[in-house]
Design an enzyme around this catalytic site. Sequence first.
Site, PDB file in Angstrom:
ATOM      1  CG  ASP A 117      -2.310   0.622   0.828  1.00 38.68           C
ATOM      2  OD1 ASP A 117      -2.310   1.754   0.289  1.00 38.68           O
ATOM      3  OD2 ASP A 117      -3.348  -0.003   1.080  1.00 38.68           O
ATOM      4  CG  HIS A 175     -15.510  -1.635  -4.741  1.00 45.46           C
ATOM      5  ND1 HIS A 175     -16.498  -1.345  -3.830  1.00 45.46           N
ATOM      6  CD2 HIS A 175     -14.335  -1.316  -4.134  1.00 45.46           C
ATOM      7  CE1 HIS A 175     -15.954  -0.865  -2.726  1.00 45.46           C
ATOM      8  NE2 HIS A 175     -14.643  -0.851  -2.888  1.00 45.46           N
ATOM      9  N   GLY A 210       4.147   1.110  -2.154  1.00 43.02           N
ATOM     10  CA  GLY A 210       4.037   1.199  -3.601  1.00 43.02           C
ATOM     11  C   GLY A 210       2.629   1.515  -4.054  1.00 43.02           C
ATOM     12  CG  ASP A 211       0.108   3.583  -7.547  1.00 38.37           C
ATOM     13  OD1 ASP A 211      -0.927   2.898  -7.407  1.00 38.37           O
ATOM     14  OD2 ASP A 211       0.172   4.591  -8.268  1.00 38.37           O
ATOM     15  CG  PHE A 212      -3.110  -0.982  -6.344  1.00 35.18           C
ATOM     16  CD1 PHE A 212      -3.864  -0.291  -7.268  1.00 35.18           C
ATOM     17  CD2 PHE A 212      -3.474  -0.900  -5.010  1.00 35.18           C
ATOM     18  CE1 PHE A 212      -4.966   0.471  -6.900  1.00 35.18           C
ATOM     19  CE2 PHE A 212      -4.582  -0.142  -4.614  1.00 35.18           C
ATOM     20  CZ  PHE A 212      -5.320   0.546  -5.565  1.00 35.18           C
TER      21      PHE A 212
END
Length: 332
Positions: free
Chosen positions: A199, A242, A223-225
Amino acid sequence: MDRLQSALALYQEAMGYTYAAALRAAATVNVADHLADGPRTAAELAAATGTDADGLRRVLRLLAARDVVQEHEGRFALTDKGAALRSDSPVPARAGILMFTDTMFWTMSHRVTDAMGAHRPAFDEIFGRSLNDYFDNDAEIEALYYEGMETVSAAEHLILARTGLFPDTGTVADVGGGRGGFLLTVLREHPGLQGILLDRAEVVARHRLDEPDVAGRWKVVAGDFLGEAPHADVHVLKRILHNWDDERSVRILTNCRRAMPAHGRVLVVDAVVPEGNDPHQSKEMDFMMLAARTGQERTAAELEPLFTAAGLRLERVVATRSAMSVAVGVPA
């Protein structure tokens, strides 16, 4: 049903918001904690909560109609349904209730007609600032939102960890897993697994994984998914897709596909909308997503092309005892 009865029934539906408002009021003043030792009168509860006895009685009378409390001979008591309103509940619901009924959601829901038009106003068009700025400028609201999401999710953790979808050994990556509450549950339920929590840096800095019973079996990654996912045998996307449109959902799934071995899998945990018209919480959640102008709750048929575009095959969708289902994706 004749037209008169139809009108009366629809009026009843239109007043449904009053129940949510009453639930918020009871949660705000912590009335449930003052019922822990048994039934009390409205006057006793009002004295304990600093409220007006008549006003509190009328709020509780409405909640009694929904079996959150019971009223007998002028005394109110919590029901089994209302028990999670207590702060000492194993899964206290107060923060989630306050989050779902926050002014932000009320406002966006009231403006949902705009979201049905050709132009869907962004958050900043309605509130005059971005969602991040909205939180950054009000620490109390930000804390409420994250605490609310954690408590809502906590009610699902054990159910999801026991679906039989996790292997006995290997590495599971909770992608966008917040502070790690779900990953902690998975590691406790499956002692042969290693875990990775991904995250944003400011989120994982406050992780909850530093517990003796899972020591040495986890690591956190900032990090950034939307950029990349860590290598793992199982990637979990719990309440992630979602929030995003189809294009970015495919990007997230593609990042997971690139980071998994041939035997790997991705577990998409969302409120998958069932076919038909029966009541299901996913439909209410999808309305909230429409109002929030971000993503959507999807049916299995809507999820399948996203998996395909990411190089995955939607193997199955597993329903659970919660509103969440698990869509299982494997390499195509």
